[in-house]
Write a protein that holds these residues in place. Structure first.
Motif, PDB file in Angstrom:
ATOM      1  N   HIS A 116       6.952 -19.816  -0.501  1.00  0.00           N
ATOM      2  CA  HIS A 116       6.222 -18.653  -0.253  1.00  0.00           C
ATOM      3  C   HIS A 116       4.848 -19.001   0.653  1.00  0.00           C
ATOM      4  O   HIS A 116       4.301 -18.422   1.703  1.00  0.00           O
ATOM      5  CB  HIS A 116       5.801 -17.829  -1.401  1.00  0.00           C
ATOM      6  N   GLN A 117       4.140 -20.028   0.063  1.00  0.00           N
ATOM      7  CA  GLN A 117       2.790 -20.673   0.642  1.00  0.00           C
ATOM      8  C   GLN A 117       3.051 -21.119   1.931  1.00  0.00           C
ATOM      9  O   GLN A 117       2.438 -21.039   2.988  1.00  0.00           O
ATOM     10  CB  GLN A 117       2.359 -21.284  -0.472  1.00  0.00           C
ATOM     11  N   ALA A 120       3.817 -18.624   4.696  1.00  0.00           N
ATOM     12  CA  ALA A 120       2.358 -17.901   4.880  1.00  0.00           C
ATOM     13  C   ALA A 120       1.742 -18.911   5.868  1.00  0.00           C
ATOM     14  O   ALA A 120       0.873 -18.677   6.617  1.00  0.00           O
ATOM     15  CB  ALA A 120       1.557 -17.629   3.783  1.00  0.00           C
ATOM     16  N   ARG A 121       1.609 -20.180   5.430  1.00  0.00           N
ATOM     17  CA  ARG A 121       0.827 -21.167   6.399  1.00  0.00           C
ATOM     18  C   ARG A 121       1.406 -21.094   7.645  1.00  0.00           C
ATOM     19  O   ARG A 121       0.665 -21.358   8.761  1.00  0.00           O
ATOM     20  CB  ARG A 121       0.780 -22.440   5.780  1.00  0.00           C
ATOM     21  N   VAL A 125      -1.642 -18.101   7.647  1.00  0.00           N
ATOM     22  CA  VAL A 125      -2.602 -17.738   6.723  1.00  0.00           C
ATOM     23  C   VAL A 125      -2.870 -18.833   5.972  1.00  0.00           C
ATOM     24  O   VAL A 125      -2.319 -19.754   5.669  1.00  0.00           O
ATOM     25  CB  VAL A 125      -1.791 -16.742   5.664  1.00  0.00           C
ATOM     26  N   ALA A 166      -1.442 -17.887  -1.647  1.00  0.00           N
ATOM     27  CA  ALA A 166      -1.732 -17.405  -0.083  1.00  0.00           C
ATOM     28  C   ALA A 166      -2.951 -16.642  -0.064  1.00  0.00           C
ATOM     29  O   ALA A 166      -2.836 -15.635  -1.082  1.00  0.00           O
ATOM     30  CB  ALA A 166      -0.600 -16.661   0.407  1.00  0.00           C
ATOM     31  N   TYR A 169      -2.245 -11.692   4.044  1.00  0.00           N
ATOM     32  CA  TYR A 169      -0.778 -11.364   4.434  1.00  0.00           C
ATOM     33  C   TYR A 169      -1.030 -11.594   5.970  1.00  0.00           C
ATOM     34  O   TYR A 169      -1.760 -11.358   6.600  1.00  0.00           O
ATOM     35  CB  TYR A 169      -0.487 -10.148   4.143  1.00  0.00           C
ATOM     36  N   PRO A 170       0.107 -12.521   6.579  1.00  0.00           N
ATOM     37  CA  PRO A 170       0.185 -12.278   8.124  1.00  0.00           C
ATOM     38  C   PRO A 170       0.398 -10.800   8.599  1.00  0.00           C
ATOM     39  O   PRO A 170       0.840  -9.930   7.883  1.00  0.00           O
ATOM     40  CB  PRO A 170       1.653 -13.156   8.161  1.00  0.00           C
ATOM     41  N   SER A 175       3.390  -5.885   2.129  1.00  0.00           N
ATOM     42  CA  SER A 175       3.067  -6.639   0.872  1.00  0.00           C
ATOM     43  C   SER A 175       4.224  -5.936  -0.370  1.00  0.00           C
ATOM     44  O   SER A 175       4.625  -4.937  -0.137  1.00  0.00           O
ATOM     45  CB  SER A 175       1.646  -6.248   0.451  1.00  0.00           C
ATOM     46  N   VAL A 184      -1.442 -11.893  -3.667  1.00  0.00           N
ATOM     47  CA  VAL A 184      -0.393 -11.930  -2.628  1.00  0.00           C
ATOM     48  C   VAL A 184       1.028 -12.620  -3.678  1.00  0.00           C
ATOM     49  O   VAL A 184       1.331 -13.461  -3.597  1.00  0.00           O
ATOM     50  CB  VAL A 184      -0.532 -12.894  -1.541  1.00  0.00           C
ATOM     51  N   MET A 187       6.146 -11.158   0.132  1.00  0.00           N
ATOM     52  CA  MET A 187       5.958 -10.752   1.361  1.00  0.00           C
ATOM     53  C   MET A 187       7.176 -10.324   2.082  1.00  0.00           C
ATOM     54  O   MET A 187       8.169 -10.822   1.555  1.00  0.00           O
ATOM     55  CB  MET A 187       5.363 -11.793   2.561  1.00  0.00           C
TER      56      MET A 187
END
Length: 252
Positions: A116-117, A120-121, A125, A166, A169-170, A175, A184, A187
């Motif tokens: 998930h992270q 996001a990266r 994010v 994260a 949010y992009p 959310s 967070v 997503m």
């Protein structure tokens, strides 16, 4: 007969020895969850519980091997003990692959904790340590309106094992929910992806072993461990979450 659903498990870590021997890596852990969720979905004409899943596992840490995107329908990014914000070559390669998978209009994504992270990266994010510390064992997530619609429950219960988050949010995602420790928690993009900060694939035995080992190593205090152990066996919504992902993949 409906075609098989081709799912690639990106194994971003190896489970601890006892769990690895029992389940056969994160591929085995997720295979069991996906099979249980296919049964719970109960739509054999769309996804046969016996023959509908074609699951492959990919060691993205040591072997750094990846599927060809044209050969799969969906990818699952597993959790990991590693830092999603690190710049090790294998992590940068994973971020790049995840970005390409996201940009492929056909590929669906299910991303878990570290995964998930990473997603996001990949979408720009910041990820890093949570100043509020660890979130452990079965915890409640306060769902957004979209989260309640996606999962079909008013509040989500899910195993947690993280001290990284994260930070936002992009812009293109919605959310799914939050908790007091982590804002967070998930997503969502309709028809594209579901991510959760928690671990739908974890079971009581997995959580108990992680608590035991990390307490013995000094990572968790006795108080943290005792609190987490009290919640390790609580009912959780891992299958509910994964059914939602299967529905997304199948367009249901």
């Amino acid at each position: 007969m409906a075609p098989q659903l081709r799912i690639a498990i990106l194994e971003c870590d190896t489970p601890v020895d006892k769990i690895n021997a029992k389940y056969g890596g994160y591929r085995g852990v997720f295979t069991r969850l996906l099979q249980e969720s296919t049964v719970a979905l109960n739509q054999p004409e769309r996804l046969d519980p016996e023959t509908g899943l074609d699951i492959s596992g990919w060691d993205v840490v040591t072997a750094q091997e990846y599927p060809n995107l044209e050969d799969v329908d969906a990818i699952v990014l597993s959790g990991s003990k590693h830092d999603s914000f690190a710049d090790h070559p294998w992590i940068l390669k994973l971020v790049d692959f995840t970005r390409r998978a996201y940009e492929d209009p056909r590929i669906k994504i299910f991303a878990i904790c570290f995964g998930h992270q990473i997603l996001a990266r990949a979408l720009g994010v910041k990820v890093g340590r949570n100043p509020k510390g660890w979130e452990l064992a079965v915890c409640e997530v306060d769902l957004s309106e979209t989260g309640r619609e996606v999962f079909g429950v008013d509040k989500l219960r899910i195993h947690q094992m993280h001290q990284d988050i994260a930070y936002g949010y992009p812009s293109e995602v919605v959310s799914l929910g939050s908790s007091p420790t982590c804002a967070v928690q998930g997503m969502y993009i309709p028809g594209k992806m579901i991510t959760v900060q928690g671990h739908p694939e974890f079971r009581e035995d997995i959580m108990d072993e992680l608590i035991r080992l990390r307490t013995a190593s000094g990572l968790f205090s006795q108080e943290m461990a005792a609190d987490a152990a009290r919640r390790a066996g609580l009912a959780h919504d891992g299958v509910v979450i994964t059914v939602a992902f299967l529905k997304l993949v199948l367009g249901l």
